[in-house]
Design an enzyme around this catalytic site. Sequence first.
Site, PDB file in Angstrom:
ATOM      1  CG  ASP A  76       9.932  78.516  28.701  1.00 35.87           C
ATOM      2  OD1 ASP A  76       9.222  78.323  27.690  1.00 35.87           O
ATOM      3  OD2 ASP A  76       9.520  79.089  29.720  1.00 35.87           O
ATOM      4  CG  ASP A  79       6.034  77.874  26.644  1.00 40.96           C
ATOM      5  OD1 ASP A  79       7.132  77.409  26.284  1.00 40.96           O
ATOM      6  OD2 ASP A  79       5.929  78.795  27.475  1.00 40.96           O
ATOM      7  CE1 TYR A 227      10.844  82.800  31.728  1.00 36.74           C
ATOM      8  CE2 TYR A 227       9.944  82.330  29.548  1.00 36.74           C
ATOM      9  CZ  TYR A 227      10.196  81.945  30.856  1.00 36.74           C
ATOM     10  OH  TYR A 227       9.783  80.712  31.298  1.00 36.74           O
TER      11      TYR A 227
END
Length: 504
Positions: A76, A79, A227
């Site tokens: 994303d 990372d 998230y």
Amino acid sequence: MSLLERLVLFGGFIVLAVSTRVASHDYRDALTKSILFYEGQRSGKLPSTQRMTWRKDSALNDGFQIGVDLVGGYYDAGDNVKFNFPMAFSTTVLAWSVLEYGNFMGPDLEHGLEAVKWATDYFLKATNLPGFVYVQVGDPFGDHNCWERPEDMDTPRTPYAVSEKFPGSEVSGEIAAALAASSLVFRSSDPAYSSKLVKRAIEVFNFADTYRGSYNNSLGPWVCPFYCDFSGYEDELVWAAAWLFKATNLSVYWNYVKENINNLEKELVKHKNGVSYESGSFAEFGWDDKHAGINILCSKFLLPNDSNSSPFVPDAEKFICTVLPESPTVSVSYSPGGLLFKNGGSNLQHTTAISFLLLTYARYLNQVNKNIQCGNVMVHPARLVEFAKGQVDYILGSNPLNMSYMVGYGYHFPQRIHHRGSSLPSVDEHPSHIDCQGGTPYFQSSDPNPNLLTGAVVGGPDINDAYNDSRPDFVHTEPTTYINAPLVGLLAYFRSQPSSSTIV
């Protein structure tokens, strides 16, 4: 008069927004690079056509420990975890960018389609087992404690799924939206693949709607705080239904949207970990909250027949009036140089997403020869195009620092982005394994990153137009897939229409 030259009234204070002008931008080059960025975020077995060649194969055994093939997809941000919630949102908006602006992409359209398909191929795998939707691969805490190349990962690649007993309607709904939107992208070029995507979208939507609940409750220890869902899952269900209506033209999905849209406004404030978050907001759009996107998307169906447009068109225009600085109901902030700001990290995710919505709505308005009224201010479609162009130009270098916030674009851009693969020597340069702590000296170094993550757009400057080009300052220096996704559409449009004086 441009945005950056306006006198803007904020809470009784007059602020003169000024910016250093630079030469006109090469939107064609920026578009190419904005799509190329996704090749740098690829997980899995890379194809022979891979253009960002310092990246190599990674995470080739994802899901195999449980007998499921979960290889592929995107990391994303900086990372090495595959978070499917923001990945799905990025895919939905990237597909929307191609649908709205693919005709302006020229030779980059092929690469845009490849970027969408890299995600949808993975989502087909993640939703292949009935009764389960895989929503994440990788232990985020282990991953975030290491500074490793994706090619070297030795942290746990734990798969996480939602199910009938442990639901996750927001992430399942967003995956359904991504599959439905993407089915439209491939309808002409690959009808069989398109049909497969929409069929799966229907199945996943039914799963998300039938077994309702937030993945915060079932997977909170692993998805939060990274998230965590603050806005509830109802918006993702309506968002998915809207895309399914667009993909199938079946009235059952449009009826679902109309019957459920007002439910989004029932809960105004939610509290999570001591943080208050306004939910049901017509003015929010991002990986967590789809409200403004729903209204803009649905308005395309309704603008020609305004009598049946409530609440979509009124709420879409109410949202736009919260953005424009000359509006009496403006609720966002602007830097002295004219950059839009909203609360939360990685500010450019808000800038690109909101600008995409305004540009897209401007084209819808232009098709029906309609304007917007923000209090006593009449807003023409060309003004929305002008606004979006001003924000894009700021990102590309028309700002007080004369700095591009896209890596590899222009002569002055971020050199020390918060990104593991970019900041560590490539496998070509350093073939031996770099373990979890072995990457720490590279993280702490003040040297520029050795690998250009070309096209990556970082979180951006602070509200005073200042930028600290420092790897540890992830809020400002980390790129994400969901910053770039709406920017792809914006750049495609301005590649073909560099002026806001005409609308196509």
